[in-house]
Design an enzyme around this catalytic site. Sequence first.
Site, PDB file in Angstrom:
ATOM      1  N   ASP A  68       0.739  -1.151  -0.093  1.00 51.80           N
ATOM      2  CA  ASP A  68      -0.064  -0.044  -0.015  1.00 51.80           C
ATOM      3  C   ASP A  68       0.836   1.246   0.013  1.00 51.80           C
ATOM      4  OD1 ASP A  68      -2.023   1.917   0.297  1.00 51.80           O
ATOM      5  OD2 ASP A  68      -2.954   0.874   1.885  1.00 51.80           O
ATOM      6  N   ASP A  69       0.754   1.820  -1.150  1.00 54.36           N
ATOM      7  CA  ASP A  69       1.362   3.264  -1.168  1.00 54.36           C
ATOM      8  C   ASP A  69       2.997   3.151  -1.487  1.00 54.36           C
ATOM      9  OD1 ASP A  69      -1.129   4.253  -0.832  1.00 54.36           O
ATOM     10  OD2 ASP A  69      -0.412   5.721   1.162  1.00 54.36           O
ATOM     11  N   CYS A  97      -6.249   4.297  -3.211  1.00 56.25           N
ATOM     12  CA  CYS A  97      -6.564   2.950  -2.702  1.00 56.25           C
ATOM     13  C   CYS A  97      -7.723   2.247  -3.123  1.00 56.25           C
ATOM     14  CB  CYS A  97      -6.576   2.827  -1.212  1.00 56.25           C
ATOM     15  SG  CYS A  97      -5.159   3.584  -0.392  1.00 56.25           S
ATOM     16  N   ARG A 140      -7.936  -1.013  -5.919  1.00 60.34           N
ATOM     17  CA  ARG A 140      -8.181  -2.160  -5.540  1.00 60.34           C
ATOM     18  C   ARG A 140      -9.500  -2.981  -6.231  1.00 60.34           C
ATOM     19  NH1 ARG A 140      -5.576  -2.833  -0.124  1.00 60.34           N
ATOM     20  NH2 ARG A 140      -4.157  -0.878  -0.510  1.00 60.34           N
ATOM     21  N   LYS A 178      -5.497  -5.423   3.839  1.00 60.79           N
ATOM     22  CA  LYS A 178      -6.568  -4.211   3.981  1.00 60.79           C
ATOM     23  C   LYS A 178      -7.470  -4.410   2.523  1.00 60.79           C
ATOM     24  CE  LYS A 178      -6.283   0.512   2.389  1.00 60.79           C
ATOM     25  NZ  LYS A 178      -5.215   1.835   2.320  1.00 60.79           N
ATOM     26  N   HIS A 215     -10.765  -2.453   1.947  1.00 63.45           N
ATOM     27  CA  HIS A 215     -11.169  -0.730   1.310  1.00 63.45           C
ATOM     28  C   HIS A 215     -11.954  -0.817   0.290  1.00 63.45           C
ATOM     29  CE1 HIS A 215      -9.268   3.401   1.818  1.00 63.45           C
ATOM     30  NE2 HIS A 215     -10.415   3.356   1.997  1.00 63.45           N
ATOM     31  N   SER A 227      -8.575   1.882   5.529  1.00 66.16           N
ATOM     32  CA  SER A 227      -6.815   2.389   5.694  1.00 66.16           C
ATOM     33  C   SER A 227      -6.498   2.572   7.084  1.00 66.16           C
ATOM     34  CB  SER A 227      -6.591   3.821   5.070  1.00 66.16           C
ATOM     35  OG  SER A 227      -6.812   3.596   3.586  1.00 66.16           O
ATOM     36  N   HIS A 268       1.492   2.352   4.044  1.00 65.53           N
ATOM     37  CA  HIS A 268       0.631   3.368   4.032  1.00 65.53           C
ATOM     38  C   HIS A 268       0.775   3.947   5.589  1.00 65.53           C
ATOM     39  CE1 HIS A 268      -3.248   5.691   4.525  1.00 65.53           C
ATOM     40  NE2 HIS A 268      -3.413   5.432   3.363  1.00 65.53           N
ATOM     41  N   ASP A 288      -0.374  -0.679  -4.438  1.00 74.63           N
ATOM     42  CA  ASP A 288      -1.718   0.026  -5.264  1.00 74.63           C
ATOM     43  C   ASP A 288      -1.755   1.177  -5.543  1.00 74.63           C
ATOM     44  OD1 ASP A 288      -1.205   1.314  -2.780  1.00 74.63           O
ATOM     45  OD2 ASP A 288      -3.518   1.239  -2.132  1.00 74.63           O
ATOM     46  N   ASN A 289      -0.665   2.061  -5.288  1.00 72.21           N
ATOM     47  CA  ASN A 289      -0.296   3.421  -6.067  1.00 72.21           C
ATOM     48  C   ASN A 289       1.021   3.877  -5.761  1.00 72.21           C
ATOM     49  OD1 ASN A 289      -2.748   3.695  -3.646  1.00 72.21           O
ATOM     50  ND2 ASN A 289      -0.768   4.948  -3.478  1.00 72.21           N
ATOM     51  N   LYS A 324       1.358   9.338  -5.207  1.00 72.37           N
ATOM     52  CA  LYS A 324      -0.006   9.012  -5.007  1.00 72.37           C
ATOM     53  C   LYS A 324      -0.885  10.036  -5.149  1.00 72.37           C
ATOM     54  CE  LYS A 324      -2.725   7.546  -0.980  1.00 72.37           C
ATOM     55  NZ  LYS A 324      -2.864   6.990   0.238  1.00 72.37           N
TER      56      LYS A 324
HETATM   57 MG    MG Z   1      -2.481   3.085  -1.549  1.00 71.26          MG
END
Ligand code: MG
Length: 485
Positions: free
Chosen positions: A51-52, A91, A95, A148, A150, A173, A252, A303-304, A324
Amino acid sequence: MQKILFYSDFCSSTHRLMTRWLLLLALAVFAHPLSSAAQSSPPNLVILFADDLGYGDLGVYGHPTIRTPHLDRMAAEGMKFTQFYVGASICTPSRAALLTGRLPQRSGMSSDRRGVLFPDSKLGLPTEEHTIAEMLRERGYATAAIGKWHLGHLPEFLPTNHGFDLYFGIPYSNDMDRVGDNTHIANPPGNNIWIDPKIETWNVPLMRNEEIVERPAEQHTITRRYTQEAVQFIEAHQDQPFFVYLPYSLPHVPLFASEDFQTSPRGPYGDVVEEIDWSVGQVMETLHTLGLAENTLVVFTSDNGPWLTYQTQGGSSGLLRDGKGTTWDGGMRVPALAWWPGTIAPGTVTDALATTMDLLPTAAALAEATLPQDRPYDGTSLLPLLRGETDAVRNTVPFYRGTQLFALRQGPWKAHFITRGAYETDQGPQVLDTPELYHLDHDPSEQFNIADRHPDVVAALLAEAERLRASLTPAPSRLDARIGE
Ligand code: MG
């Protein structure tokens, strides 16, 4: 007598030879269906989704101080993508894109108002969407979502209602459900950091299936516990095909690592990434130990891009522009590795354009599943690329923000129609009279706008963007409705 003996010897040796041949023949006849049966057991799929995590945050992508030996090994034994994109730069829509194989605008999982789902959100991923998990479960796979989610925290939208046999993780998150913010510095704008974050500041629930089992989630040990859960699931389902979707809740912000991983030269962000790297190593080791490595495709990606306004608490997009929240490459081009010993040639580096939306068609190809014919998909199977049968997957990558197409890539060319900064640097959308044009092979940092010199390329990208807009009417957003409204 000698003759008889000779004849008898001849007979017995002929007999022995014949027996041997018959045995070999029988082995060949029986071995064939056996090996066919083994081959007909479809490959397992493991998707590890950070994540991130930015394009520049792994050793194998050039980070000088974050130590990622397991991910580096995954690349050395498998395939490293240099031009792999996500379906959105934040996010929730990202996803949705991965799990449905479709742009999130098609399922209403993008918004121009709220961006992602929050603890007060009323909706989530629509039941009608057909996730990778649903598709694989129909083909006999055991399915687990660990990490996660989301995509909606109310029961109707949880993983257990989207094709997963098991869910263990946080529903949104790790910085949500904030019950205090006295350690957060967001002033002046762009200076976002957490000073000495405490678990109690975020009342995020940890869930097992539809039940909350811990609140607030103990985030220092969460990566370790996700890993244990994934290993146990693989061990328990080693005799049938399985799909493990492991979306880590980190790096994240806020950043939490277990005690064993608080040693990175890169500081807390490095600690967290190094623990995720350890986790990836545990999954690979488990597959090796169980003899499943050669029948399992493992994909690692993010994811980003990195959350840059968090300064050193966010990651790095390396040489890519911004991060992001934006449609610059730093927001949507991510590290991506594929590992499948015996199928992917070791040490392959590919510059093929690919996206997370290609994973659903890839999963369909693995399981010999048929995609529903009642909806458009935005992906192409990566299987021929992984097998070394082709070096190209797709020629076009769209860059949406919310419900609008901001930019489009075709081959090495990327045109921006609308630009916008992220978060605290956001000054609203800038609709460009003339698109900006970048050649990403020559200029991966999107520094030199050469639209003036290539009007034909700009015209072609504008026409393709118009075609895409005409073919895709975004579904009403499901991210805006709040509980009680
Ligand atoms: Mg993310």
